[in-house]
Design a protein around this motif. Structure first.
Motif, PDB file in Angstrom:
ATOM      1  N   CYS A  68       0.841  -1.190   0.000  1.00 22.05           N
ATOM      2  CA  CYS A  68       0.000   0.000   0.000  1.00 22.05           C
ATOM      3  C   CYS A  68       0.884   1.251   0.000  1.00 22.05           C
ATOM      4  CB  CYS A  68      -0.895  -0.022   1.241  1.00 22.05           C
ATOM      5  SG  CYS A  68      -1.772   1.516   1.555  1.00 22.05           S
ATOM      6  N   GLY A  69       0.477   2.253  -0.769  1.00 15.63           N
ATOM      7  CA  GLY A  69       1.269   3.466  -0.860  1.00 15.63           C
ATOM      8  C   GLY A  69       0.944   4.517   0.185  1.00 15.63           C
ATOM      9  N   PHE A 118     -10.783   6.726   0.511  1.00 11.84           N
ATOM     10  CA  PHE A 118     -10.527   5.466  -0.172  1.00 11.84           C
ATOM     11  C   PHE A 118     -10.762   5.629  -1.665  1.00 11.84           C
ATOM     12  CE2 PHE A 118     -12.166   3.790   3.997  1.00 11.84           C
ATOM     13  CZ  PHE A 118     -11.027   3.109   4.385  1.00 11.84           C
ATOM     14  N   SER A 119     -10.179   4.722  -2.434  1.00 13.68           N
ATOM     15  CA  SER A 119     -10.572   4.525  -3.819  1.00 13.68           C
ATOM     16  C   SER A 119     -11.319   3.205  -3.904  1.00 13.68           C
ATOM     17  CB  SER A 119      -9.352   4.490  -4.746  1.00 13.68           C
ATOM     18  OG  SER A 119      -8.757   5.768  -4.839  1.00 13.68           O
ATOM     19  N   ALA A 120     -12.349   3.155  -4.736  1.00 14.84           N
ATOM     20  CA  ALA A 120     -13.115   1.930  -4.936  1.00 14.84           C
ATOM     21  C   ALA A 120     -13.188   1.631  -6.426  1.00 14.84           C
ATOM     22  CB  ALA A 120     -14.516   2.061  -4.349  1.00 14.84           C
ATOM     23  N   ARG A 121     -13.154   0.357  -6.771  1.00 15.68           N
ATOM     24  CA  ARG A 121     -13.179  -0.060  -8.168  1.00 15.68           C
ATOM     25  C   ARG A 121     -14.101  -1.260  -8.306  1.00 15.68           C
ATOM     26  NH1 ARG A 121      -7.341  -0.672 -10.304  1.00 15.68           N
ATOM     27  NH2 ARG A 121      -7.435   1.575  -9.900  1.00 15.68           N
ATOM     28  N   GLU A 133      -1.217   1.542  -4.794  1.00 14.88           N
ATOM     29  CA  GLU A 133       0.149   1.142  -4.503  1.00 14.88           C
ATOM     30  C   GLU A 133       1.068   2.347  -4.686  1.00 14.88           C
ATOM     31  OE1 GLU A 133       1.650  -2.117  -6.725  1.00 14.88           O
ATOM     32  OE2 GLU A 133       0.166  -3.552  -5.987  1.00 14.88           O
ATOM     33  N   ARG A 134       2.219   2.262  -4.075  1.00 16.73           N
ATOM     34  CA  ARG A 134       3.216   3.318  -4.209  1.00 16.73           C
ATOM     35  C   ARG A 134       3.575   3.520  -5.675  1.00 16.73           C
ATOM     36  NH1 ARG A 134       7.634   5.722  -1.651  1.00 16.73           N
ATOM     37  NH2 ARG A 134       9.479   5.818  -2.966  1.00 16.73           N
ATOM     38  N   THR A 138      -2.353   0.850  -9.433  1.00 19.81           N
ATOM     39  CA  THR A 138      -2.886  -0.417  -8.940  1.00 19.81           C
ATOM     40  C   THR A 138      -3.509  -0.200  -7.569  1.00 19.81           C
ATOM     41  OG1 THR A 138      -1.197  -1.655 -10.142  1.00 19.81           O
ATOM     42  CG2 THR A 138      -2.325  -2.807  -8.343  1.00 19.81           C
ATOM     43  N   LEU A 139      -4.704  -0.742  -7.373  1.00 16.24           N
ATOM     44  CA  LEU A 139      -5.421  -0.531  -6.118  1.00 16.24           C
ATOM     45  C   LEU A 139      -5.204  -1.706  -5.177  1.00 16.24           C
ATOM     46  CD1 LEU A 139      -7.262   1.681  -4.997  1.00 16.24           C
ATOM     47  CD2 LEU A 139      -9.226   0.372  -5.799  1.00 16.24           C
ATOM     48  N   VAL A 140      -4.811  -1.406  -3.948  1.00 10.74           N
ATOM     49  CA  VAL A 140      -4.626  -2.424  -2.915  1.00 10.74           C
ATOM     50  C   VAL A 140      -5.929  -2.584  -2.149  1.00 10.74           C
ATOM     51  CG1 VAL A 140      -3.324  -3.095  -0.863  1.00 10.74           C
ATOM     52  CG2 VAL A 140      -2.189  -1.820  -2.704  1.00 10.74           C
ATOM     53  N   ASP A 141      -6.484  -3.766  -2.160  1.00 13.58           N
ATOM     54  CA  ASP A 141      -7.734  -4.062  -1.446  1.00 13.58           C
ATOM     55  C   ASP A 141      -7.387  -4.291   0.020  1.00 13.58           C
ATOM     56  OD1 ASP A 141     -10.487  -4.440  -1.379  1.00 13.58           O
ATOM     57  OD2 ASP A 141     -10.348  -6.583  -1.745  1.00 13.58           O
ATOM     58  N   VAL A 142      -7.536  -3.270   0.860  1.00 17.29           N
ATOM     59  CA  VAL A 142      -7.029  -3.351   2.233  1.00 17.29           C
ATOM     60  C   VAL A 142      -7.992  -4.094   3.153  1.00 17.29           C
ATOM     61  CG1 VAL A 142      -5.653  -1.258   1.990  1.00 17.29           C
ATOM     62  CG2 VAL A 142      -7.963  -1.088   2.881  1.00 17.29           C
ATOM     63  N   GLU A 143      -7.407  -4.838   4.066  1.00 21.96           N
ATOM     64  CA  GLU A 143      -8.171  -5.542   5.093  1.00 21.96           C
ATOM     65  C   GLU A 143      -8.110  -4.817   6.424  1.00 21.96           C
ATOM     66  OE1 GLU A 143      -9.991  -8.223   4.519  1.00 21.96           O
ATOM     67  OE2 GLU A 143      -9.393  -8.310   2.413  1.00 21.96           O
TER      68      GLU A 143
END
Length: 409
Positions: A68-69, A118-121, A133-134, A138-143
Motif C-alpha cells: 500500500c502506498g 478510499f478509492s473503490a473499483r 500502490e506506491r 494499482t489498487l490495494v484491497d485493504v483488510e
C-alpha cells in the motif's frame, strides 16, 4: 541483476538514499546505515532484502505496509521517526535562509485518523476498496488500516460489501469517510446513481455500518442523522466531503498553537477557514472574520456560530484567496491573521500581509516548502518568527503539519 548497496540517509519522501556511480538512488523502505540488496531491473529499484538492518528498524504495524502506498515509515522507530519529521521543517526553512528554532514534533496516537479517502473499483462480484500502490494506479484491497480510529477501521470489511451499487464500472470512485459523533459520514464522488431499489437496500444496511449520512457528488441519498463534529464544544455539521483535520488529536494541538500565536488579539481574520476549525475557537475571545472560497463550508460555519454559546459575533466572506487575497488596506484594523491554505501555500496572501499593518500572523501548513516560502515573505516584510511547531498529523507518512507564529518587531 541484484546488487548490494549501503543506505546513507533518508530523502524528504521517506526513501533511503544510496550513493552510486550513476548518482543518488532512492530505495523505498530502507533506513540510514543499512546494507540492502536491490534489483534495478525495473522502472524503479526494488528492495529484495535487508542484509544488515539498522538499529532503528522495527516491525511494521500493518500487513499491507510495503504494498500500500499510504504509509512510508512504519519500519522506523518513534524517536528517529519524529526527528526525521522535524528535520523536514528545519531543512525547508534553511533552504529559504531562515534559521528559526523548530520545536520538537507533537506526536499523535497511531490509531487516531478520523477522516480517510478510499478509492473503490468495480470488479466481478463486488468492489475493491483501498489505496493505490506506491507510484502506481494499482489498487490495494485493504483488510486493515491501523492509522484509523478503531470504529472506522472496523467498517472497512462491511463497507466493501455494501458499496458496489455506488461504484462506477469505469475508473475509480472516490469514497471519503468521516467518523463523526453521530456515525459515519460517507461522501461518494465519481460514482454511479443507484436505483430506488438499490437505495432502499443501501438504507437497510446503513444501521449496521453506523451510517449517519450517505451522499453522492454532494447530494444526500440517505440521512439517518445529521453528522456532527465539535470544535471546543460547538457542534458543526460539515457539508459532504468537507475538508477536516485528519485527527481530533492533531486538530486540538494545532488549535491551541493557533490560540497561543494570536494571543490577546481582539479582531482576527481567519483565512482559508473551512468549516471553522479555528474560527469558532477564536470566537470565544475575539471578533472573527472568516474567509473561505466554499459557500457550503461557510454555511456550515455560520449555522454553528449562530447556535454556539459563548462566542462573539462572527462575520464571513466568500473569497478565493489564491486569486483575490485580502489586500493590505482590507487588512487594516485586524490585530491578527490566521491562514491555513492548501499544499500550494498562500504566496499572494503573504505578500499582502507583509505590506499590511497587521501585528501578528499564524501560519498553518501541511507543506514545509511552501510554508518556508511564505514565512520568508513575511520575514522580509518586517515579521519575526516567534515559534515553529510541527505536528505529526499524517502518521507513518513523509508529510508533516506545522504551525508558525510571527509578530512584527
Amino acid at each position: 541483476m541484484p546488487e548490494i548497496l549501503d543506505i546513507d540517509r533518508l530523502g524528504h519522501r521517506g526513501d533511503g538514499i544510496a550513493a552510486t556511480a550513476e548518482g543518488e538512488l532512492f530505495v523505498p523502505f530502507t533506513l540510514p546505515g543499512e546494507q540492502v540488496e536491490i534489483d534495478r531491473g525495473g522502472e524503479r529499484p526494488e528492495l529484495l532484502r535487508v542484509v544488515r538492518p539498522a538499529a532503528e528498524r522495527i516491525a511494521p504495524v500493518c500487513r499491507h505496509f510495503g504494498t500500500c502506498g499510504g504509509c512510508q515509515l512504519q519500519h522506523l522507530a518513534q524517536e528517529p521517526y519524529l526527528a526525521f519529521k522535524r528535520g523536514l521543517v528545519i531543512h525547508a526553512l534553511r533552504q529559504r535562509g531562515l534559521e528559526a528554532e523548530v520545536d520538537p514534533v507533537i506526536a499523535v496516537p497511531h490509531a487516531s485518523r478520523r477522516r480517510v479517502v478510499f478509492s473503490a473499483r468495480r470488479v466481478k462480484g463486488g468492489a475493491v476498496l483501498g489505496y493505490s500502490e506506491r507510484m502506481s494506479h494499482t489498487l490495494v484491497d485493504v483488510e486493515e488500516c491501523p492509522i484509523l480510529v478503531p470504529d472506522l477501521e472496523a467498517m472497512i470489511a462491511p463497507m466493501r460489501g455494501w458499496l458496489p451499487p455506488l461504484v462506477s464500472p469505469k475508473g475509480d470512485t472516490r469514497i471519503t469517510v468521516l467518523d463523526t459523533q453521530t456515525g459515519l459520514d460517507v461522501a461518494v464522488e465519481q460514482g454511479v446513481t443507484p436505483s430506488p431499489r438499490q437505495i432502499s437496500e443501501l438504507a437497510a444496511g446503513a444501521a449496521a455500518l453506523r451510517l449517519a449520512r450517505l451522499s453522492l457528488d454532494g447530494e444526500t441519498l440517505i440521512l439517518r442523522d445529521e453528522p456532527v463534529i465539535s470544535f471546543d464544544g460547538i457542534r458543526v455539521t460539515p457539508p459532504p466531503g468537507a475538508f477536516l483535520q485528519a485527527s481530533a488529536a492533531s486538530e486540538a494541538a494545532m488549535a491551541q498553537l493557533v490560540l497561543d500565536g494570536v494571543g490577546k488579539a481582539k479582531k482576527v481574520a481567519d483565512l482559508y477557514c473551512g468549516i471553522g476549525t479555528f474560527a469558532l475557537r477564536l470566537g470565544r475571545k475575539a471578533r472573527v472574520t472568516a474567509v473561505e472560497a466554499s459557500q457550503a463550508a461557510l454555511d456550515a460555519l455560520e449555522k454553528a456560530a449562530r447556535a454556539g454559546q459563548g462566542t462573539k459575533p462572527l462575520a464571513t466572506l466568500r473569497r478565493d484567496l489564491d486569486r483575490l487575497p485580502l489586500t493590505a488596506p482590507e487588512l487594516k484594523g485586524f490585530d491578527a491573521v490566521v491562514f491555513d491554505p492548501p499544499r500550494a501555500g498562500a504566496k499572494a496572501q503573504a505578500e499582502e500581509l507583509a505590506r499590511s499593518s497587521v501585528r501578528r500572523v499564524v501560519a498553518v501548513s501541511c507543506n514545509p516548502a511552501t510554508l518556508a516560502r511564505d514565512l520568508k515573505i513575511l520575514s522580509e516584510g518586517g515579521f519575526q518568527i516567534r515559534f515553529v511547531r510541527p505536528v505529526d498529523q499524517f502518521v507513518f507518512s513523509s508529510h508533516i503539519e506545522c504551525v508558525a507564529a510571527l509578530e512584527r518587531g
